[in-house]
Design an enzyme around this catalytic site. Sequence first.
Site, mmCIF file in Angstrom:
data_model
loop_
_atom_site.group_PDB
_atom_site.id
_atom_site.type_symbol
_atom_site.label_atom_id
_atom_site.label_comp_id
_atom_site.label_asym_id
_atom_site.label_seq_id
_atom_site.Cartn_x
_atom_site.Cartn_y
_atom_site.Cartn_z
ATOM 1 N N GLU A 118 8.551 -0.734 -4.235
ATOM 2 C CA GLU A 118 7.938 0.590 -4.401
ATOM 3 C C GLU A 118 8.947 1.709 -4.605
ATOM 4 O OE1 GLU A 118 6.835 -1.683 -2.348
ATOM 5 O OE2 GLU A 118 4.826 -2.003 -3.138
ATOM 6 N N HIS B 276 -4.449 -1.604 4.507
ATOM 7 C CA HIS B 276 -5.127 -1.465 3.218
ATOM 8 C C HIS B 276 -6.200 -0.391 3.312
ATOM 9 C CE1 HIS B 276 -3.501 -5.589 3.041
ATOM 10 N NE2 HIS B 276 -3.407 -5.393 1.743
#
Lengths: 328, 328
Positions: free
Chosen positions: B61, B130
Amino acid sequence: MEKLKTTGLSKEELVQAYKDILMGRRLDERLWQLTRIGKTSFNISGQGAEVAQVAMAMAFEPEKDYFLPYYRDMTATLTWGMTPKDIIMGSFGKDADPSSHGRQMPNHYGSKEHNIVSHSSTVSTQIPLATGIAYGAILEKSDFVTLTTTGEGSSNQGEVHEAMNFAGVKNLPVIFGIENNEYAISVGTKEQYAAKKLSDRAIGYGFDGFTVDGNDFAATYLAFKKAVKKARDKKGPTLIEMMVSRLTSHSADDDHTIYRSKEELDSLKEKDPLLAFEKQLIDEGYMTKEEMLELDKDIKAQVNKATDDAEDMPDPTPESLYEQVYAE
Amino acid sequence: MVQMTYLEAINKGIEEEMTRDKKVVIFGEDVGGVKGGVFGATQGLAAKFGDERCFNTPLTEGEIAGIANGLGLIGYRAIGEFQFADYMLPAVNQILSETAKMRYRTKGDWTTPIVFRAPYGGGVRGGFYHSQSTEKVFFGQPGLRIVTPSNPYDAKGMIKAAIRSDDPVIFYEHKRLYRLLKADVPEEDYVVSIDKAQVVREGSDITVIGYGMVLQHALKAAEELAKDGIDAEVVDVRSIYPLDKETLVEAAKKTGKVLLITEDNKEGSIMSEIAAIISEEALFDLDAPIQRLAGPDVPSMGYALSLEREFLVNEEQVLEAMRELAEY
Ligand SMILES: Cc1ncc(C[n+]2csc(CCOP(=O)(O)OP(=O)(O)O)c2C)c(N)n1
C-alpha cells in the site's frame, strides 16, 4: 595509470566536474558559516560525498531525466543545474528559493525547472515517488531515466523495499543510489544492517546491484553510466551503493566528537575525496596546482556574490502562509 | 438516464474519465486483468484501456500511494485503489508526508492531483479489518480532500470531479452501498461538486447530519416521522474534509435542533469536529444540546453477527434519536 581517461570524458568535462566538486565544498563551507553567525538556523552537508555526487549526476541528462535527491545531495543538484544562489536562498528561506520558497528547512533541494523533485524530511519517502515517475516513462514510451538517492540508514525504511520491489516487477527505468557514509547520525552500519553490502539487496528484487568506492570518480561515473544506458534501453533498474565519507557532524545540531574517536576524526582528512581528486587530476595531467588555486579564488568570489545576491532577495510575505494549500 | 448501482456508477465514472483523458490511469491490488478489483469497481477497464493504464500492483500500500504521487508529479491523473480502507494504514506515511504536503511545501511548483479510492464501512460481516471508517486518520490534513458519496448519482458525478480536481482526493466508498442502491444516473457527462454538503431532505423541525450508510437510515426515519408530523431536514456531508461549514451551520440554524450520526466510534470522529463548528458558529440559534449518535468506543465491530449489530448504528436507533430530539 590513467584512470580518468577510462571515463571517456573530455578534459573540459573533467575540469567542469572539478569545478562542481570544489563549488560544492566551498558553498557548503559558506552554509556552515552562515549558521555559525546566526544568519541561518540549520545546515546538513555532503562534505566527503562531493566526488561521488558529481560522478553520479554527470551520467544523466538533466534536461529530460528526473532526480529525487536526499538532503546531502547539494553538490549533485549543482551538477543537475541548480545554482549557488538557489541553494543559499534555500538556507535563508527566501521567497524565490526554488526548493520550497522558504517553507522547508534548508537542504531540502528541489527545482521544478530542473526536474529535481522536492523531498520531505521523513527519510526515504521520495523513493516510491521515483518509481511512480519511472512508470510514467513506460506510459509515455519515453526514454527518460529517474534517479533517487538516500542514506544507508534510511535505506532500511519499508517504503524503500516496496519501491524497489515494484521497480523490479515492472522493470522500471530507475536508479537507486545509496550514499553509504557509515553513520546514521551516531548509529554505525553494524547496528543498521547485517548484510555485507547493501547492493546485494538488489538480488532480492530481481535486478543488478553494485557497490562502488565513491571517492573513485571514474569507477562511480562508469557504474552510473552503465546503469543509465541500461535503463534507457528499457533493461530495468539498478541499485548502486556508493561508499563515501562523512567529514562533518551529521548536521549543525550534532557534534560528532561525542561518538567518533579522536583517531577516527584525525583520519578524516585522508578520506577527503576532494584532495584525492585534485591529486588525480594533477597526476594524470588535466590540471596544475596553480590552475586549481586560481579556480578556487574564482569560486570563492562566486560564493560571495551568490551569498549577497541571495540575502538581498525578499522574504516570503506573512500572508503567503495561506497560499497554495489547495489549487487556486 | 439509466438505473445503476453505486458500484456501477463509480465504474462508469472512471471509464468515462479514462476515455476523456489518456492521462487517467488506475491501479491497485487485483485491479487489472480480468478481475477488476475485489468488488469489481474496475471491471472491464484493463480490457478497454490496456494493462499499462489499468494495472495490478504488488501487495504494497505504501507503494500504491507512492506510484500515484510520482505519476501525479509528472501530470498524470493517477487513481490508486486501496482494496479496503483498513489497509490504507501502511500508506499513511506516503499520504501525509508526501501527498498532503507536496503542493504547499513547493508553493505549487510540484503537485499531486491524484485520487485514492477507499472502500470503507461495516455491515458486511467483515470483522475488525474489513469494516473500519479510517477517514479520521486523514481528517484535518490541509492539502488533502476527503469525500464520500451516498448515492449512485453522486458516486458517478463525484468520482469524475475527483479525477479532474487539481487537489489530491481520498474517495471513500461505502461497501454496504455498493449494491444496495439502484438509482437513475445520467449517461451523459456531468460532475458533482466535491466541496459541498447537500441538503437531501428539507425540513423545519430537526436537522440530521451524516454521510454514507447512516444517511440512508436517516432518510427512511424522516419519512416515518413525517407521518407523525415531524419534519426532518437531512444533510449529506459528502465533503468530509475540508467541511462545507456554511451549509452545515445554515442547516443547524434553520431548525435549532441538531443530530449528528456516524458509523465511526463516537469519540474523535468527524462528527466531533462538526459539533464544535456548530457550537462556535450557531450556539445561540440552538434549542437543544447537539446530539451525537455513533458507534461505541471499542476498537471495531466484531465478526459475529451479534457483535456487528451491536456496534453499528441501526435504523431503529436513528428513528428513536430523531424522535427524542424533535420532542426536546
Ligand atoms: C522517518 C525518519 N526517522 C528519523 C529521522 C531523523 N533522521 C534524520 S537523518 C537521520 C539519519 C539518516 O542516516 P543515513 O540514512 O545513513 O543518511 P546520512 O545522514 O548518513 O547521509 C535520522 C535518523 C527522519 N528524518 N525520518
